[in-house]
Design an enzyme around this catalytic site. Structure first.
Site, PDB file in Angstrom:
ATOM      1  N   LEU A  88      -0.480  14.817   9.659  1.00 41.77           N
ATOM      2  CA  LEU A  88       0.181  15.637   8.623  1.00 41.77           C
ATOM      3  C   LEU A  88      -0.491  15.738   7.385  1.00 41.77           C
ATOM      4  CD1 LEU A  88       3.082  13.467   9.875  1.00 41.77           C
ATOM      5  CD2 LEU A  88       2.513  15.789  10.297  1.00 41.77           C
ATOM      6  N   GLY A 131      -3.279  16.509   6.616  1.00 35.78           N
ATOM      7  CA  GLY A 131      -4.714  17.151   6.335  1.00 35.78           C
ATOM      8  C   GLY A 131      -3.997  18.360   7.391  1.00 35.78           C
ATOM      9  N   HIS A 168       5.456  -5.033   9.127  1.00 37.11           N
ATOM     10  CA  HIS A 168       6.102  -4.148   9.755  1.00 37.11           C
ATOM     11  C   HIS A 168       7.399  -5.157  10.724  1.00 37.11           C
ATOM     12  CE1 HIS A 168       9.225  -1.124  11.194  1.00 37.11           C
ATOM     13  NE2 HIS A 168       8.760  -0.231  11.178  1.00 37.11           N
ATOM     14  N   SER A 189      10.559   1.366  15.881  1.00 33.65           N
ATOM     15  CA  SER A 189      11.004   2.023  15.069  1.00 33.65           C
ATOM     16  C   SER A 189      12.427   1.061  14.202  1.00 33.65           C
ATOM     17  CB  SER A 189      11.572   3.028  15.425  1.00 33.65           C
ATOM     18  OG  SER A 189      11.878   3.750  14.579  1.00 33.65           O
ATOM     19  N   ARG A 243      11.479  -3.597   4.316  1.00 35.42           N
ATOM     20  CA  ARG A 243      10.323  -4.290   4.948  1.00 35.42           C
ATOM     21  C   ARG A 243       9.908  -5.144   5.219  1.00 35.42           C
ATOM     22  NH1 ARG A 243       7.364   1.683   7.638  1.00 35.42           N
ATOM     23  NH2 ARG A 243       9.538   1.744   8.288  1.00 35.42           N
ATOM     24  N   HIS A 245       1.228  -2.237   9.875  1.00 34.64           N
ATOM     25  CA  HIS A 245       1.527  -1.247  10.023  1.00 34.64           C
ATOM     26  C   HIS A 245       1.246   0.068   9.280  1.00 34.64           C
ATOM     27  CE1 HIS A 245       4.616   1.764  11.502  1.00 34.64           C
ATOM     28  NE2 HIS A 245       5.152   1.946  10.438  1.00 34.64           N
ATOM     29  N   GLU A 297      -1.842   8.927   3.733  1.00 29.70           N
ATOM     30  CA  GLU A 297      -1.842   7.470   3.859  1.00 29.70           C
ATOM     31  C   GLU A 297      -3.760   6.749   3.222  1.00 29.70           C
ATOM     32  OE1 GLU A 297      -1.258   5.205   7.683  1.00 29.70           O
ATOM     33  OE2 GLU A 297      -2.030   3.551   6.719  1.00 29.70           O
ATOM     34  N   ARG A 322       6.230  -0.142   0.867  1.00 26.47           N
ATOM     35  CA  ARG A 322       6.403   1.515   1.295  1.00 26.47           C
ATOM     36  C   ARG A 322       7.616   1.233   2.203  1.00 26.47           C
ATOM     37  NH1 ARG A 322       7.124   4.959   6.160  1.00 26.47           N
ATOM     38  NH2 ARG A 322       5.498   3.348   7.031  1.00 26.47           N
TER      39      ARG A 322
HETATM   40  C1  LIG Z   1       4.200   3.719  15.169  1.00 26.51           C
HETATM   41  C2  LIG Z   1       3.686   4.213  13.736  1.00 26.51           C
HETATM   42  C3  LIG Z   1       4.564   4.710  13.533  1.00 26.51           C
HETATM   43  C4  LIG Z   1       5.406   5.609  12.178  1.00 26.51           C
HETATM   44  N1  LIG Z   1       6.927   6.137  12.347  1.00 26.51           N
HETATM   45  C5  LIG Z   1       6.626   6.395  10.881  1.00 26.51           C
HETATM   46  C6  LIG Z   1       7.706   6.870  10.700  1.00 26.51           C
HETATM   47  O1  LIG Z   1       9.066   7.533  11.462  1.00 26.51           O
HETATM   48  N2  LIG Z   1       7.945   7.483   9.743  1.00 26.51           N
HETATM   49  C7  LIG Z   1       7.139   7.886   8.460  1.00 26.51           C
HETATM   50  O2  LIG Z   1       7.291   7.973   7.267  1.00 26.51           O
HETATM   51  N3  LIG Z   1       6.019   6.770   8.545  1.00 26.51           N
HETATM   52  C8  LIG Z   1       5.956   6.011   9.462  1.00 26.51           C
HETATM   53  N4  LIG Z   1       4.674   5.994  10.100  1.00 26.51           N
HETATM   54  C9  LIG Z   1       3.169   5.866   9.192  1.00 26.51           C
HETATM   55  C10 LIG Z   1       3.245   7.999   9.637  1.00 26.51           C
HETATM   56  O3  LIG Z   1       2.429   8.045  10.732  1.00 26.51           O
HETATM   57  C11 LIG Z   1       2.019   7.345   8.958  1.00 26.51           C
HETATM   58  O4  LIG Z   1       0.675   6.765   7.566  1.00 26.51           O
HETATM   59  C12 LIG Z   1       0.863   9.153   8.409  1.00 26.51           C
HETATM   60  O5  LIG Z   1       1.349   9.645   9.813  1.00 26.51           O
HETATM   61  C13 LIG Z   1      -0.041   9.193   7.956  1.00 26.51           C
HETATM   62  O6  LIG Z   1      -1.005  10.783   8.511  1.00 26.51           O
HETATM   63  P1  LIG Z   1      -1.936  11.653   7.135  1.00 26.51           P
HETATM   64  O7  LIG Z   1      -1.864  12.344   7.520  1.00 26.51           O
HETATM   65  O8  LIG Z   1      -2.438  10.863   6.061  1.00 26.51           O
HETATM   66  O9  LIG Z   1      -3.640  10.159   8.980  1.00 26.51           O
HETATM   67  P2  LIG Z   1      -3.550  10.071  10.247  1.00 26.51           P
HETATM   68  O10 LIG Z   1      -2.170  10.923  11.040  1.00 26.51           O
HETATM   69  O11 LIG Z   1      -4.249   8.981  10.281  1.00 26.51           O
HETATM   70  O12 LIG Z   1      -4.757  11.500  10.459  1.00 26.51           O
HETATM   71  C14 LIG Z   1      -6.299  10.533   9.790  1.00 26.51           C
HETATM   72  C15 LIG Z   1      -6.846  12.103  10.177  1.00 26.51           C
HETATM   73  O13 LIG Z   1      -8.188  11.800  10.217  1.00 26.51           O
HETATM   74  C16 LIG Z   1      -9.469  11.790  10.205  1.00 26.51           C
HETATM   75  N5  LIG Z   1     -10.768  11.209  10.497  1.00 26.51           N
HETATM   76  C17 LIG Z   1     -10.109   9.573   9.608  1.00 26.51           C
HETATM   77  N6  LIG Z   1     -11.487   9.709   9.395  1.00 26.51           N
HETATM   78  C18 LIG Z   1     -12.324  10.331  10.384  1.00 26.51           C
HETATM   79  C19 LIG Z   1     -13.675  10.245   9.189  1.00 26.51           C
HETATM   80  N7  LIG Z   1     -14.444   8.984   9.473  1.00 26.51           N
HETATM   81  N8  LIG Z   1     -14.488  12.073   9.799  1.00 26.51           N
HETATM   82  C20 LIG Z   1     -13.583  12.834  10.761  1.00 26.51           C
HETATM   83  N9  LIG Z   1     -12.127  12.376  10.457  1.00 26.51           N
HETATM   84  C21 LIG Z   1     -11.663  11.543  10.099  1.00 26.51           C
HETATM   85  C22 LIG Z   1      -8.819  11.413  12.375  1.00 26.51           C
HETATM   86  O14 LIG Z   1      -9.552  12.534  13.234  1.00 26.51           O
HETATM   87  C23 LIG Z   1      -7.171  12.360  12.038  1.00 26.51           C
HETATM   88  O15 LIG Z   1      -6.817  13.837  11.901  1.00 26.51           O
HETATM   89  C24 LIG Z   1       4.295   5.446  11.527  1.00 26.51           C
HETATM   90  C25 LIG Z   1       2.707   4.678  11.963  1.00 26.51           C
HETATM   91  C26 LIG Z   1       3.115   3.948  12.873  1.00 26.51           C
HETATM   92  C27 LIG Z   1       1.521   3.650  12.811  1.00 26.51           C
END
Ligand SMILES: Cc1cc2nc3c(=O)[nH]c(=O)nc-3n(C[C@H](O)[C@H](O)[C@H](O)COP(=O)(O)OP(=O)(O)OC[C@H]3O[C@@H](n4cnc5c(N)ncnc54)[C@H](O)[C@@H]3O)c2cc1C
Length: 638
Positions: free
Chosen positions: A43, A45, A266, A284, A330, A401, A425, A435
């Site tokens: 989300l 990136g 969590h 959730s 949490r 979590h 994140e 959080r």
């Molecule tokens: C089961 C679950 C349910 C959740 N529910 C909620 C919710 O309801 N509401 C809420 O606010 N939050 C929720 N969260 C937390 C939330 O989902 C995450 O914090 C958030 O989606 C992280 O988004 P991000 O874009 O930072 O990273 P991510 O979605 O983890 O994306 C990381 C990206 O980096 C890439 N990447 C990583 N390392 C490398 C590398 N070395 N080289 C190339 N690419 C790389 C991956 O391919 C990916 O595209 C939940 C978490 C979990 C585990």
């Protein structure tokens, strides 16, 4: 090093507006000449890459999955917060700001959190415009529910699939830019190093995970959106691929790592069922809107939960925290579950579980309403455990979590390496020591759609005369060689033990010593234990296969090797922070009622660790946190 957070002057509520109208701009013609690398298309990136391309920059985006749609963000279930006050229940930007600061136990930066609350409403409008199917009320208006640590309903949701729907929205925006040629998308590519030239981030080294080919990519700026590192614990609710590697390489290149010990545990996950399990499943937090948490009043009561009468049940959250009940934050809910289980009231075969019961909700609302709200979560629970939650309470237990720690960033979301940004994140974020639910999606999308697109322009406006640097430059050659040599070392190692077995061992140490509660002696011991296990890893690990081919074991080995180093830093950070705050619970510092007891006099800072070399201990830098608006008090949810 003195950390400059670059928070603008002026009243809190005016800072962001003033900042936006006074920063230098980049003209459209110059934007076309500037290249930005975005690592990660979850989300944070995905939204950033799409927005930057829409604005006219030339973007290259990278992810290790076979499609941006498979980022870990897709797993997010419960919802996303926004201060829209649709329910007319007293919500406001200030209240979302305040709840977040308090929820994080006063260990986050006021100005960033206020900005987050301010842009939260824009996110919902943006996503609705993209077609994200948020749940609606009968009359057609967007529906809301409540999440922990707040007394309003401000969480927007799409059943239990909010992350998936939001990611499809961001992915559509990204796909449009890929189609237009403004974003070059590199799926199945893993970033292995940051390339620095004259002190600035100027590129990356990636490995094509299918062919094993190493590539060099130049960028005027580099944005890390690589997610959290909860998998250092081995068992977590994170996607199996989530890792720290990109952030860790940045750390080794001079980006400071902040608050690494701030982990979110969590409260509502499906309990561990055996030694060979490699993944935990979240139920959730939204379930706590209608589910009631309890344990039997009698220790070791092994009757079926449906046979335990009402007066023999202890709804311990409602008892301890009448104002917030089952919707305490949490960290508080997790600790309370642990406390009951430690005292012998836990249920299930291991005694490490509590009940989450929907009987009252089903009686009150009917099965259809409960199913419309949580149907997919109930189905998932039944599939995994074999129990039908419509008929018998769920068994749940806390699990790792989310990680509040991450790369330290200033108000511009820039790390301590000029030109290197961290969003979502993977930065140390706005959530302090804990959080609040539904705030990670809000932060990731705020960073990607609404904050970075402004702040990066400030840096790039000074770079319009910098031509693309040829990737034959020594700095690229050296970084690529380092990455290759490390992989070669792993492959040449003639050990006998699998990467997985080391990861599992590491996870146990981190969970046991730096999990739901921590103390000085355990943390000190853990540093030695990790060091010794890390030594064994490098001498005994067996990584099969070749470098110049698809080799998932090799990719995993590199990630686990980085987890070892991170694990040690987490222990140091937890040891150094001799207070309790949020999810960081030092047993030595608790109130008489077992709540986290802060030490504001000595610890009102974010710790920012500076890498000093392989055999030299890292240096702790402190960003003092000043609270001009919010008054620091003992957190209470009673
Ligand atoms: C089961 C679950 C349910 C959740 N529910 C909620 C919710 O309801 N509401 C809420 O606010 N939050 C929720 N969260 C937390 C939330 O989902 C995450 O914090 C958030 O989606 C992280 O988004 P991000 O874009 O930072 O990273 P991510 O979605 O983890 O994306 C990381 C990206 O980096 C890439 N990447 C990583 N390392 C490398 C590398 N070395 N080289 C190339 N690419 C790389 C991956 O391919 C990916 O595209 C939940 C978490 C979990 C585990």
């Amino acid at each position: 090093m003195i950390l400059k957070n670059k928070v603008p002057e002026g009243p809190l509520a005016d800072k962001w507006t003033k900042y936006k109208s006074s920063i230098p701009l980049v003209s459209p013609a110059n934007k076309r000449r500037l290249e930005v690398l975005v690592i990660g298309t979850g989300l944070a990136g995905g939204s950033a890459a799409a927005s930057l391309a829409e604005m006219g920059y030339r973007v290259k985006a990278f992810c290790f999955q076979d499609s941006p749609r498979r980022a870990h963000s897709i797993a997010a279930q419960g919802g996303i917060n926004a201060a829209k006050n649709y329910q007319n229940d007293g919500d406001s930007i200030y209240r979302l700001f305040y709840d977040t600061i308090k929820g994080g136990d006063y260990r986050s930066r006021e100005a960033n959190v206020y900005r987050l609350a301010e842009v939260s409403a824009n996110i919902i409008d943006q996503c609705v415009a993209q077609g994200v199917p948020f749940a609606r009320e009968y009359g057609g208006t967007l529906d809301n529910r409540s999440f922990g640590g707040v007394q309003v309903s401000r969480t927007f949701y799409a059943r239990g699939q909010t992350g998936q729907q939001l990611l499809l929205g961001a992915y559509s925006a990204l796909s449009r830019q890929i189609e237009k040629g403004n974003v070059s998308m590199y799926n199945r590519h893993e970033m292995l190093d940051i390339v620095k030239i004259d002190g600035k981030a100027r590129g990356i080294i990636v490995r094509d995970l299918i062919t094993g080919e190493y590539q060099r990519h130049f960028g005027h700026a580099v944005v890390l959106a690589t997610g959290g590192y909860g998998n250092v614990y081995y068992l977590s609710t994170n996607a199996m691929g989530s890792n720290v590697t990109a952030a860790w390489k940045a750390y080794k290149q001079g980006a400071m790592f902040a608050n690494p010990c701030f982990t979110q545990i969590h409260p509502t996950c499906i309990p561990v069922s055996g030694e060979y399990q490699s993944k935990l499943t979240l139920m959730s937090e939204s379930l706590r809107n209608d589910g009631r948490i309890w344990v039997p009043k009698k220790k070791g009561d092994n009757r079926s939960p449906v046979d335990i009468p009402e007066n023999e049940r202890d709804y311990y959250l409602e008892r301890r925290y009448p104002a917030f009940g089952n919707l305490v934050p949490r960290d508080v809910a997790s600790r309370a579950a642990k406390e009951r289980c430690d005292e012998g009231y836990g249920v299930g075969q291991t005694g490490l579980a509590v009940y989450l019961d929907f009987k009252d909700a089903i009686d009150r609302l009917g099965k259809d309403v409960v199913s419309a709200r949580y149907g997919n979560l109930f189905a998932m629970y039944e599939k995994i455990t074999g129990d039908d939650p419509y008929l018998t309470p769920m068994k749940i237990f806390p699990a790792v979590h989310y990680t509040m720690g991450g790369l330290w960033v200033d108000y511009d979301l820039m790390t301590t390496v000029p030109g290197l940004y961290a969003i979502g994140e993977c930065n140390f974020s706005d959530h302090g020591a804990n959080r609040l639910g539904a705030s990670a999606l809000m932060q990731g999308l705020a960073d990607g759609y609404f904050v970075l697109p402004y702040t990066i322009g400030k840096y790039l406006s000074e770079d319009i005369r910098t031509p693309s640097i040829n990737t034959d430059h020594d700095a690229f050659v050296k970084s690529e060689k380092n990455a290759k040599d490390r992989n070669e070392r792993l492959l040449q190692n003639n050990g006998t033990k699998s990467v997985e077995s080391f990861h599992r061992e590491l996870g146990k140490i981190v969970w046991n010593h730096c999990g739901m509660s921590r103390n000085k002696s355990d943390l000190t011991q853990a540093i030695d234990d990790i060091k010794s296990l890390r030594k064994d890893f490098w001498s005994q690990v067996k990584v099969p296969g070749r470098d110049n081919a698809l080799n998932p074991e090799l990719a995993k080995a590199g990630r686990v090797a980085d987890f070892f180093e991170l694990g040690e830093l987490m222990m140091r950070d937890a040891l150094e922070r001799n207070e309790s705050c949020g999810g960081h619970f030092r047993e030595e510092h608790q109130t008489e009622e077992g709540e986290a007891l802060r030490d504001d006099e000595n610890f009102t800072f974010s710790s920012a660790w500076e890498y000093k070399g392989e055999d030299t201990p890292p240096v702790l830098n402190k960003e003092e946190l000043t609270f001009d608006t919010v008054h620091l008090t003992q957190r209470s949810y009673k």
